[in-house]
Design a protein around this motif. Structure first.
Motif, PDB file in Angstrom:
ATOM      1  N   ILE A 139     -10.022   1.811  31.392  1.00  0.00           N
ATOM      2  CA  ILE A 139     -10.178   1.264  30.042  1.00  0.00           C
ATOM      3  C   ILE A 139     -11.592   0.747  29.839  1.00  0.00           C
ATOM      4  CG2 ILE A 139      -9.397  -0.609  28.514  1.00  0.00           C
ATOM      5  CD1 ILE A 139      -6.542  -0.018  29.726  1.00  0.00           C
ATOM      6  N   ALA A 140     -12.134   0.101  30.862  1.00  0.00           N
ATOM      7  CA  ALA A 140     -13.509  -0.396  30.776  1.00  0.00           C
ATOM      8  C   ALA A 140     -14.501   0.755  30.619  1.00  0.00           C
ATOM      9  CB  ALA A 140     -13.843  -1.238  32.005  1.00  0.00           C
ATOM     10  N   LEU A 141     -14.253   1.854  31.315  1.00  0.00           N
ATOM     11  CA  LEU A 141     -15.163   3.003  31.210  1.00  0.00           C
ATOM     12  C   LEU A 141     -15.138   3.615  29.808  1.00  0.00           C
ATOM     13  CD1 LEU A 141     -14.537   4.752  34.648  1.00  0.00           C
ATOM     14  CD2 LEU A 141     -16.531   3.400  33.962  1.00  0.00           C
ATOM     15  N   ILE A 142     -13.947   3.766  29.256  1.00  0.00           N
ATOM     16  CA  ILE A 142     -13.849   4.300  27.887  1.00  0.00           C
ATOM     17  C   ILE A 142     -14.530   3.339  26.922  1.00  0.00           C
ATOM     18  CG2 ILE A 142     -12.251   4.888  26.007  1.00  0.00           C
ATOM     19  CD1 ILE A 142     -12.250   6.977  28.216  1.00  0.00           C
ATOM     20  N   THR A 143     -14.345   2.052  27.136  1.00  0.00           N
ATOM     21  CA  THR A 143     -14.989   1.040  26.284  1.00  0.00           C
ATOM     22  C   THR A 143     -16.502   1.184  26.346  1.00  0.00           C
ATOM     23  OG1 THR A 143     -13.146  -0.488  26.601  1.00  0.00           O
ATOM     24  CG2 THR A 143     -15.227  -1.431  25.844  1.00  0.00           C
ATOM     25  N   ALA A 144     -17.043   1.254  27.563  1.00  0.00           N
ATOM     26  CA  ALA A 144     -18.498   1.379  27.722  1.00  0.00           C
ATOM     27  C   ALA A 144     -19.006   2.648  27.036  1.00  0.00           C
ATOM     28  CB  ALA A 144     -18.868   1.390  29.200  1.00  0.00           C
ATOM     29  N   LEU A 195      -3.385  -2.193  17.667  1.00  0.00           N
ATOM     30  CA  LEU A 195      -2.768  -2.661  18.904  1.00  0.00           C
ATOM     31  C   LEU A 195      -2.442  -4.158  18.833  1.00  0.00           C
ATOM     32  CD1 LEU A 195      -1.923  -1.888  21.808  1.00  0.00           C
ATOM     33  CD2 LEU A 195      -4.259  -2.469  22.518  1.00  0.00           C
ATOM     34  N   GLN A 196      -3.176  -4.892  18.033  1.00  0.00           N
ATOM     35  CA  GLN A 196      -2.937  -6.332  17.931  1.00  0.00           C
ATOM     36  C   GLN A 196      -1.540  -6.658  17.427  1.00  0.00           C
ATOM     37  OE1 GLN A 196      -5.203  -8.350  14.643  1.00  0.00           O
ATOM     38  NE2 GLN A 196      -5.859  -6.243  14.237  1.00  0.00           N
ATOM     39  N   TYR A 197      -0.887  -5.746  16.721  1.00  0.00           N
ATOM     40  CA  TYR A 197       0.444  -5.991  16.170  1.00  0.00           C
ATOM     41  C   TYR A 197       1.561  -5.457  17.065  1.00  0.00           C
ATOM     42  CZ  TYR A 197      -2.356  -7.137  12.154  1.00  0.00           C
ATOM     43  OH  TYR A 197      -3.288  -7.706  11.330  1.00  0.00           O
ATOM     44  N   ALA A 198       1.207  -4.844  18.168  1.00  0.00           N
ATOM     45  CA  ALA A 198       2.197  -4.304  19.096  1.00  0.00           C
ATOM     46  C   ALA A 198       2.814  -5.430  19.921  1.00  0.00           C
ATOM     47  CB  ALA A 198       1.536  -3.284  20.020  1.00  0.00           C
ATOM     48  N   SER A 199       3.980  -5.160  20.453  1.00  0.00           N
ATOM     49  CA  SER A 199       4.621  -6.133  21.340  1.00  0.00           C
ATOM     50  C   SER A 199       3.784  -6.299  22.602  1.00  0.00           C
ATOM     51  CB  SER A 199       6.020  -5.651  21.716  1.00  0.00           C
ATOM     52  OG  SER A 199       5.926  -4.525  22.580  1.00  0.00           O
ATOM     53  N   SER A 200       4.005  -7.381  23.304  1.00  0.00           N
ATOM     54  CA  SER A 200       3.251  -7.620  24.546  1.00  0.00           C
ATOM     55  C   SER A 200       3.538  -6.521  25.573  1.00  0.00           C
ATOM     56  CB  SER A 200       3.534  -9.008  25.105  1.00  0.00           C
ATOM     57  OG  SER A 200       4.906  -9.180  25.330  1.00  0.00           O
ATOM     58  N   LYS A 259     -10.054   5.223  20.219  1.00  0.00           N
ATOM     59  CA  LYS A 259     -10.276   5.201  18.770  1.00  0.00           C
ATOM     60  C   LYS A 259     -11.270   4.103  18.394  1.00  0.00           C
ATOM     61  CE  LYS A 259      -9.226   6.893  14.794  1.00  0.00           C
ATOM     62  NZ  LYS A 259      -9.618   8.219  14.449  1.00  0.00           N
ATOM     63  N   ASP A 260     -11.154   2.945  19.028  1.00  0.00           N
ATOM     64  CA  ASP A 260     -12.010   1.802  18.700  1.00  0.00           C
ATOM     65  C   ASP A 260     -12.120   0.916  19.928  1.00  0.00           C
ATOM     66  OD1 ASP A 260     -13.208  -0.533  17.793  1.00  0.00           O
ATOM     67  OD2 ASP A 260     -11.965  -0.701  16.007  1.00  0.00           O
ATOM     68  N   TRP A 261     -13.304   0.863  20.518  1.00  0.00           N
ATOM     69  CA  TRP A 261     -13.462   0.105  21.757  1.00  0.00           C
ATOM     70  C   TRP A 261     -13.093  -1.374  21.585  1.00  0.00           C
ATOM     71  CZ3 TRP A 261     -16.808  -3.941  21.530  1.00  0.00           C
ATOM     72  CH2 TRP A 261     -17.844  -3.886  20.588  1.00  0.00           C
ATOM     73  N   ALA A 262     -13.184  -1.911  20.370  1.00  0.00           N
ATOM     74  CA  ALA A 262     -12.849  -3.318  20.147  1.00  0.00           C
ATOM     75  C   ALA A 262     -11.362  -3.600  20.356  1.00  0.00           C
ATOM     76  CB  ALA A 262     -13.269  -3.739  18.744  1.00  0.00           C
ATOM     77  N   ALA A 263     -10.538  -2.566  20.374  1.00  0.00           N
ATOM     78  CA  ALA A 263      -9.096  -2.747  20.586  1.00  0.00           C
ATOM     79  C   ALA A 263      -8.800  -3.299  21.974  1.00  0.00           C
ATOM     80  CB  ALA A 263      -8.371  -1.418  20.384  1.00  0.00           C
ATOM     81  N   ARG A 264      -9.738  -3.174  22.879  1.00  0.00           N
ATOM     82  CA  ARG A 264      -9.524  -3.654  24.249  1.00  0.00           C
ATOM     83  C   ARG A 264      -9.134  -5.126  24.280  1.00  0.00           C
ATOM     84  NH1 ARG A 264     -14.172  -4.595  28.137  1.00  0.00           N
ATOM     85  NH2 ARG A 264     -13.140  -5.238  30.038  1.00  0.00           N
TER      86      ARG A 264
END
Length: 188
Positions: free
Chosen positions: A138-143, A100-105, A120-125
């Protein structure tokens, strides 16, 4: 590696060498780096070879998807327009959320794409647009994924592990009720 101009322009020889190392595309002639057949062979062997493709082929969706299939982070070598293409970015984040870091804003602000990434990876948040980083879903999936990655089964009645509970709250930036909701989410 220095090859003569004649060798760098020999399509048959270049195609043969790309079967061993896709990044050998770097040494192909400018013309062959713009040849779709040659570039597809290269990125099929090593998606990172996309960085050596012509700008036109870095903007070719078929080529970029092939590169991403082989090496998820090849998306960073894609044309800006394709880094804003949902199909391309979804193909990448379904393999590694941190792509996701390489995606457009704009795509980093697309909730569906961000949800796929954090599943896939909570760190992508951290790569989501600011407005989505605090989104409750998004926070719930992260947790939930923090807890999963810490090795805790989420199939239990009573959640009473204070350290992991607090870690999930801290990482996800959500309330105590939010972690309870994350535990109650159906499995992804």
């Amino acid at each position: 590696f220095v090859a003569s101009t004649q060798l760098r322009e020999d399509k048959g020889l270049v195609l043969e060498s790309l079967g061993r190392s896709g990044c050998g595309l770097e040494y192909a002639s400018v013309g062959l780096r713009a040849d779709k057949e040659v570039v597809l062979k290269a990125v099929g062997q090593d998606g990172a070879a996309l960085r050596y493709a012509s700008l036109a082929l870095q903007a070719d969706k078929t080529v970029v998807l092939e590169a991403v299939k082989e090496f998820v982070y090849a998306v960073r070598y894609a044309d800006d327009e394709l880094r804003g293409d949902r199909d391309v970015v979804l193909a990448a984040v379904r393999q590694s959320g941190c792509a996701l870091q390489y995606a457009s804003s704009d795509i980093q602000g697309d909730k569906e794409v961000v949800l796929e990434a954090v599943r896939k990876d909570w760190a992508a948040r951290q790569y989501a647009a600011d407005g989505l980083q605090s989104d409750q879903d998004i926070a719930l999936i992260t947790a939930r994924n923090v807890l999963r990655d810490e090795g805790w089964s989420l199939d239990f009645e009573n959640f009473d592990f204070p350290e992991e509970y607090e870690e999930a709250r801290r990482v996800a930036g959500i309330s105590e009720e939010g972690v309870d909701s994350a535990i109650a989410l159906p499995g992804d």
